[in-house]
Design an enzyme around this catalytic site. Structure first.
Site, PDB file in Angstrom:
ATOM      1  N   HIS A 275       0.842  -1.196  -0.061  1.00  0.00           N
ATOM      2  CA  HIS A 275      -0.034  -0.164   0.048  1.00  0.00           C
ATOM      3  C   HIS A 275       0.913   1.355   0.003  1.00  0.00           C
ATOM      4  CE1 HIS A 275      -2.910   2.956   1.267  1.00  0.00           C
ATOM      5  NE2 HIS A 275      -3.860   2.205   1.250  1.00  0.00           N
ATOM      6  N   HIS A 318      -0.591   2.288  11.753  1.00  0.00           N
ATOM      7  CA  HIS A 318       0.289   3.327  11.431  1.00  0.00           C
ATOM      8  C   HIS A 318       0.461   4.227  12.725  1.00  0.00           C
ATOM      9  CE1 HIS A 318       1.234   7.195   8.846  1.00  0.00           C
ATOM     10  NE2 HIS A 318       2.471   6.590   9.186  1.00  0.00           N
ATOM     11  N   GLU A 324      -3.709  13.966  11.661  1.00  0.00           N
ATOM     12  CA  GLU A 324      -4.619  13.628  10.912  1.00  0.00           C
ATOM     13  C   GLU A 324      -6.050  13.925  11.509  1.00  0.00           C
ATOM     14  OE1 GLU A 324      -4.209   9.465   9.703  1.00  0.00           O
ATOM     15  OE2 GLU A 324      -1.949   9.880   9.043  1.00  0.00           O
ATOM     16  N   TYR A 333     -15.629   3.731   4.191  1.00  0.00           N
ATOM     17  CA  TYR A 333     -14.111   3.624   4.188  1.00  0.00           C
ATOM     18  C   TYR A 333     -13.203   2.255   4.295  1.00  0.00           C
ATOM     19  CZ  TYR A 333      -9.425   5.118   5.545  1.00  0.00           C
ATOM     20  OH  TYR A 333      -7.927   5.288   5.712  1.00  0.00           O
ATOM     21  N   HIS A 354      -3.138   4.166  14.787  1.00  0.00           N
ATOM     22  CA  HIS A 354      -4.431   3.887  14.040  1.00  0.00           C
ATOM     23  C   HIS A 354      -4.254   3.018  13.075  1.00  0.00           C
ATOM     24  CE1 HIS A 354      -2.402   7.255  12.340  1.00  0.00           C
ATOM     25  NE2 HIS A 354      -2.758   6.843  11.237  1.00  0.00           N
TER      26      HIS A 354
END
Length: 416
Positions: A275, A318, A324, A333, A354
């Site tokens: 990703h 992450h 963010e 999502y 997260h």
């Protein structure tokens, strides 16, 4: 009808002959107009960063009258001591039977030294009421309903799946076209938003300059009481003048409002494995003094094909140096199966862990990796400074105090 091209030097006149042909400020402007310059940067900024426009108006802005403190303020106190926990909110707004215009429906979510995030709700148009923000530019991200932004430069039409930016100091009013309209709003007091550098991507890709649209000149020649509300030094002020401030008959320059259709974003993604980092989804950026570290990045996760082989395809787990704030315009999502719906908000500050919730992880870790089309539109306001949540947002009943439970299903599967 729009003018095309990000940052181009545009010109437009609503009445033929309103624009001076060869200069900015003639001794006498044609049609009895007044010339006025609006500067978006200091005079001596480098040419490629220099922003300004010349406006030819029925009356100059100095005739607007005296400002007085307004009855309420949109800026709200921030929580003094904020934990490092992840936070999430369900949509703040339900439909209201009470008339509510754009200014009245602003809700301050969070702030940082140069950026503030709001949501907006409106079911009533601003007819003789106008707004300007002297503190920064405004980025609109609607998720339901349609509005028209009537500005000093002309009209922008805005609905779900598109965005608009109103530069610092530009006066506008919001006309509600649908029954009601809801969206997100980001205030940027740093360097004006611009297109990101493309690096090895090359000359083309992401948000293409030709797709950004600027308004053609349009004006109101109305008299009577007109209320102007101005955000200045974090406070709201108002004045009542005897004419509309949207009285610009012609203009030329590169400092003006614009809109953009997010479906035209040329998404770059992997066609092999892993990703990519979310920076490849950046639409607009406000650069700081440190190269590669932004005051604000506006990032989207648009409809796209997922084709990575032998890869966990949703966003990875992450802990980020940046901060963010996420929202969802439509769809589901891909890292959150439950709890994050259009109008919702999540905040993951610096080093706050997260990633995909347990249900999303289980599905993605075991699915057959055929090409898969994701039909959703999420976005992120990413900043170099912490998002400090407002007290009203922290105490709001839509805050999901059980948000962290979405990660509690993970088990130790390590074996030697």
């Amino acid at each position: 009808m729009y003018l095309q091209g990000f940052g181009n030097y545009h010109h437009s006149e609503a009445v033929k002959g309103a624009l001076p042909p060869n200069q900015n400020s003639p001794q006498h402007c044609s049609l009895g107009l007044y010339a006025e310059q609006l500067s978006g940067t200091s005079f001596t900024r480098p040419r490629h960063n220099n922003l300004r426009s010349w406006l030819y108006r029925i009356l100059p802005t100095v005739t607007q009258g005296t400002y007085y403190p307004y009855e309420f303020n949109i800026m709200q106190p921030l929580v003094d001591e904020l934990s490092p926990n992840a936070m999430r909110w369900s949509p703040l707004y339900n439909s209201s039977q009470i008339k509510c215009d754009f200014v009245e429906g602003l809700f301050h979510i969070a702030g940082s030294p140069l950026v503030n995030a709001y949501t907006y709700y409106c079911n009533h148009s601003m007819s003789d009421k106008y707004f300007a923000n002297n503190d920064g530019e405004l980025l609109f991200v609607p998720y339901t309903g349609e509005i028209h932004l009537h500005t000093e430069f002309g009209k922008l039409m805005l609905s779900s799946g598109s965005i608009a930016v109103i530069p610092r100091g530009v006066k506008f009013k919001v006309e509600v076209i649908s029954k009601e309209a809801k969206g997100y709003l980001c205030e940027n007091s740093g360097n004006p938003l611009t297109l990101p550098q493309l690096g090895p991507i090359g000359a083309n890709g992401l948000a293409n300059p030709r797709h950004f649209q600027y308004p053609v000149a349009a004006f109101e020649n109305s008299v009577g009481e007109h209320t102007i509300i101005c955000k200045n030094q974090k406070k709201l002020w108002f004045t009542v003048c005897n004419h509309s401030p949207l009285n610009v008959v012609a203009w030329h320059g590169n400092y003006a409002p614009y809109c953009y259709d997010l479906s035209l974003f040329n998404t770059i993604n992997t066609v092999s494995f892993d990703h990519p980092d979310p920076s490849i989804f950046t639409v607009l950026t406000s650069e700081s003094e440190i190269p590669g570290v932004s005051n604000l990045d506006f990032v989207i996760f648009p409809p796209r094909w997922m084709v990575a082989e032998h890869t966990f395809r949703p966003p990875y787990f992450h802990r980020n140096y940046m901060n963010e704030l996420m929202g969802l315009v439509y769809g589901e999502y891909d890292a959150k199966k439950e709890g994050f719906i259009p109008g919702g908000i999540s905040i993951h500050n610096c080093m706050t862990p997260h990633g995909p919730d347990y249900e999303s992880y289980e599905i993605a870790a075991s699915q057959d990796l055929k090409p898969n089309y994701i039909n959703s539109l999420a976005f992120m306001f990413e900043t170099k400074d912490y998002w400090q949540v407002t007290e009203q947002a922290y105490r709001h009943p839509s805050r999901q105090i059980d948000y962290l439970n979405c990660w509690q299903g993970f088990k130790i599967e390590f074996s030697q």
